[in-house]
Motif scaffolding. Structure first.
Motif, PDB file in Angstrom:
ATOM      1  N   VAL A 125      16.499  53.924  38.838  1.00  0.00           N
ATOM      2  CA  VAL A 125      17.778  53.663  38.177  1.00  0.00           C
ATOM      3  C   VAL A 125      18.628  52.721  39.018  1.00  0.00           C
ATOM      4  O   VAL A 125      19.845  52.745  38.954  1.00  0.00           O
ATOM      5  N   ASP A 126      17.975  51.854  39.806  1.00  0.00           N
ATOM      6  CA  ASP A 126      18.690  50.918  40.668  1.00  0.00           C
ATOM      7  C   ASP A 126      18.977  49.636  39.893  1.00  0.00           C
ATOM      8  O   ASP A 126      18.070  48.855  39.600  1.00  0.00           O
ATOM      9  N   TRP A 127      20.230  49.440  39.547  1.00  0.00           N
ATOM     10  CA  TRP A 127      20.621  48.250  38.792  1.00  0.00           C
ATOM     11  C   TRP A 127      21.478  47.334  39.666  1.00  0.00           C
ATOM     12  O   TRP A 127      22.323  46.595  39.153  1.00  0.00           O
ATOM     13  N   SER A 128      21.247  47.321  40.953  1.00  0.00           N
ATOM     14  CA  SER A 128      21.968  46.425  41.844  1.00  0.00           C
ATOM     15  C   SER A 128      21.467  44.993  41.656  1.00  0.00           C
ATOM     16  O   SER A 128      20.406  44.747  41.077  1.00  0.00           O
ATOM     17  N   GLU A 129      22.231  44.027  42.166  1.00  0.00           N
ATOM     18  CA  GLU A 129      21.844  42.614  42.062  1.00  0.00           C
ATOM     19  C   GLU A 129      20.491  42.360  42.731  1.00  0.00           C
ATOM     20  O   GLU A 129      19.642  41.640  42.194  1.00  0.00           O
ATOM     21  N   GLN A 130      20.279  42.988  43.891  1.00  0.00           N
ATOM     22  CA  GLN A 130      19.020  42.795  44.612  1.00  0.00           C
ATOM     23  C   GLN A 130      17.833  43.330  43.821  1.00  0.00           C
ATOM     24  O   GLN A 130      16.773  42.699  43.754  1.00  0.00           O
ATOM     25  N   SER A 131      18.015  44.493  43.201  1.00  0.00           N
ATOM     26  CA  SER A 131      16.926  45.092  42.432  1.00  0.00           C
ATOM     27  C   SER A 131      16.608  44.268  41.189  1.00  0.00           C
ATOM     28  O   SER A 131      15.434  44.026  40.875  1.00  0.00           O
ATOM     29  N   VAL A 132      17.649  43.831  40.470  1.00  0.00           N
ATOM     30  CA  VAL A 132      17.439  43.017  39.270  1.00  0.00           C
ATOM     31  C   VAL A 132      16.756  41.705  39.637  1.00  0.00           C
ATOM     32  O   VAL A 132      15.818  41.257  38.956  1.00  0.00           O
ATOM     33  N   ALA A 133      17.203  41.086  40.719  1.00  0.00           N
ATOM     34  CA  ALA A 133      16.610  39.816  41.144  1.00  0.00           C
ATOM     35  C   ALA A 133      15.137  39.988  41.498  1.00  0.00           C
ATOM     36  O   ALA A 133      14.297  39.157  41.137  1.00  0.00           O
ATOM     37  N   SER A 134      14.821  41.056  42.206  1.00  0.00           N
ATOM     38  CA  SER A 134      13.428  41.312  42.576  1.00  0.00           C
ATOM     39  C   SER A 134      12.545  41.502  41.347  1.00  0.00           C
ATOM     40  O   SER A 134      11.434  40.956  41.259  1.00  0.00           O
ATOM     41  N   LYS A 135      13.045  42.265  40.368  1.00  0.00           N
ATOM     42  CA  LYS A 135      12.280  42.483  39.137  1.00  0.00           C
ATOM     43  C   LYS A 135      12.115  41.181  38.353  1.00  0.00           C
ATOM     44  O   LYS A 135      11.044  40.918  37.781  1.00  0.00           O
ATOM     45  N   PHE A 136      13.165  40.361  38.334  1.00  0.00           N
ATOM     46  CA  PHE A 136      13.103  39.109  37.590  1.00  0.00           C
ATOM     47  C   PHE A 136      12.139  38.122  38.245  1.00  0.00           C
ATOM     48  O   PHE A 136      11.439  37.368  37.558  1.00  0.00           O
ATOM     49  N   VAL A 137      12.092  38.136  39.562  1.00  0.00           N
ATOM     50  CA  VAL A 137      11.131  37.292  40.282  1.00  0.00           C
ATOM     51  C   VAL A 137       9.709  37.621  39.859  1.00  0.00           C
ATOM     52  O   VAL A 137       8.907  36.739  39.521  1.00  0.00           O
ATOM     53  N   HIS A 138       9.373  38.903  39.854  1.00  0.00           N
ATOM     54  CA  HIS A 138       8.017  39.323  39.454  1.00  0.00           C
ATOM     55  C   HIS A 138       7.756  38.957  37.992  1.00  0.00           C
ATOM     56  O   HIS A 138       6.645  38.534  37.643  1.00  0.00           O
ATOM     57  N   TYR A 139       8.766  39.094  37.162  1.00  0.00           N
ATOM     58  CA  TYR A 139       8.600  38.820  35.733  1.00  0.00           C
ATOM     59  C   TYR A 139       8.342  37.319  35.509  1.00  0.00           C
ATOM     60  O   TYR A 139       7.477  36.938  34.718  1.00  0.00           O
ATOM     61  N   ILE A 140       9.083  36.466  36.224  1.00  0.00           N
ATOM     62  CA  ILE A 140       8.890  35.018  36.096  1.00  0.00           C
ATOM     63  C   ILE A 140       7.487  34.630  36.576  1.00  0.00           C
ATOM     64  O   ILE A 140       6.777  33.859  35.910  1.00  0.00           O
ATOM     65  N   GLU A 141       7.081  35.164  37.727  1.00  0.00           N
ATOM     66  CA  GLU A 141       5.777  34.813  38.283  1.00  0.00           C
ATOM     67  C   GLU A 141       4.635  35.221  37.346  1.00  0.00           C
ATOM     68  O   GLU A 141       3.618  34.525  37.257  1.00  0.00           O
ATOM     69  N   GLU A 142       4.810  36.347  36.666  1.00  0.00           N
ATOM     70  CA  GLU A 142       3.762  36.825  35.759  1.00  0.00           C
ATOM     71  C   GLU A 142       3.711  36.034  34.445  1.00  0.00           C
ATOM     72  O   GLU A 142       2.652  35.940  33.816  1.00  0.00           O
ATOM     73  N   ASN A 143       4.848  35.473  34.046  1.00  0.00           N
ATOM     74  CA  ASN A 143       4.918  34.843  32.729  1.00  0.00           C
ATOM     75  C   ASN A 143       4.897  33.308  32.759  1.00  0.00           C
ATOM     76  O   ASN A 143       4.745  32.684  31.713  1.00  0.00           O
ATOM     77  N   LEU A 144       5.038  32.691  33.935  1.00  0.00           N
ATOM     78  CA  LEU A 144       4.934  31.248  34.025  1.00  0.00           C
ATOM     79  C   LEU A 144       3.470  30.851  34.094  1.00  0.00           C
ATOM     80  O   LEU A 144       2.726  31.304  34.958  1.00  0.00           O
TER      81      LEU A 144
END
Length: 299
Positions: free
Chosen positions: A278-297
């Motif tokens: 349930v971590d919705w901090s900026e660091q956590s969101v950024a980390s998740k978005f990084v993985h999401y971009i790498e998987e979908n590009l």
């Protein structure tokens, strides 16, 4: 500590058995050889809640009567109490509801089925003159609607059957169930879902938008990106992302961002879909978005 559910036909002797059970448990708890925690034994029934026998005549009045019993049961349950619910408890769905409430508080459970024939119950009902009786039609309806407990289902187990022919109650079996029985964890479906903080949506949108802008800015400044790249999205937070060896379009990143935000908006609104996360901090969101971009590009 424990919940004991008494079940049986109306006028099958449930209240008599509940009183026997309470007396036997209290004797064991007061015995000098007992060295366990200090416990009290409480009986909860329709009479203690002033629920009329007429309440079971139709579903409109029976539903609030069961609700009152369930609410009182929740108030009485605790780690210092052995609670005996001496009521009809003839609906398996209601017994399951009680079972789930006990599991929420990590209590041991036990079902005592007071067995008597319908003929005997009718005879005893007619002979009762010192307490209120069920209306005849209601009494017959309750006999017909009774759903017998079964040891094959978890909410009735352990099940202890007590025939009307037995003078004594199987106190050893009940004692073992309430003192040594397995304490089952709460059902996953009944546990409260951790809620996201109030600024989670803003953090999600702001962080992803900032990262898309940072990627495009780095690409413009360098004339093309590939491999590990550090994104300066804030003075204190600079996540690293691995990008393919080609130019990435803004529309491509915007599409990935929309997909990511849509999925996580649902998680914020309805509760997290990740166990314990349930971590919705900026660091956590950024980390998740990084993985999401790498998987979908695509490379």
């Amino acid at each position: 500590m424990a919940l004991i559910t008494i079940s049986g036909y109306p006028c099958s002797g449930k209240s008599t058995r509940a009183k026997q059970l309470k007396d036997s448990l209290e004797r064991r708890l007061q015995d000098p050889s007992y060295t366990g925690p200090s416990l009290k034994v409480v009986i909860l029934n329709d009479d203690t809640l002033n629920i009329s026998r007429d309440a079971y005549s139709n579903s409109r009045s029976e539903k609030p009567a069961r609700g009152a019993l369930f609410t009182a049961m929740q108030r009485q349950m605790g780690q210092d109490t052995i609670l005996i619910v001496d009521a009809l408890n003839y609906i398996k769905g209601f017994r399951y509801q009680m079972y789930c409430a006990a599991r929420e508080l990590k209590l041991r459970v036990c079902t005592v089925y007071v067995v008597a024939t319908q003929e005997l119950c009718r005879e005893w009902h007619t002979a009762r003159t010192d307490v209120p009786q069920y209306p005849p039609e209601t009494f017959e309806n309750l006999l017909m609607r009774f759903e017998e407990p079964s040891s094959m289902v978890r909410w009735d187990s352990p099940l202890i059957s007590l025939p009307w022919t037995d003078v004594d109650i199987p106190i050893d079996d009940v004692w073992k169930a309430v003192m040594e029985g397995v304490v089952k964890p709460p059902n996953a479906g009944t546990q409260a879902v951790p809620k996201a903080p109030t600024d989670a949506l803003r953090t999600l949108e702001h962080t992803t938008t900032t990262m898309v802008a940072a990627i495009m800015a780095e690409q413009t400044a360098s004339g093309g990106l590939s491999g590990p790249v550090t994104l300066a999205i804030s003075p204190t937070h600079k996540p690293q992302i691995t990008l393919p060896s080609r130019n990435i379009t803004l529309s491509e990143l915007q599409r990935i961002k929309r997909q990511f935000v849509t999925v996580h908006k649902k998680a914020i609104t309805l509760g997290t879909t990740e166990k314990g996360a349930v971590d919705w901090s900026e660091q956590s969101v950024a980390s998740k978005f990084v993985h999401y971009i790498e998987e979908n590009l695509k490379p």
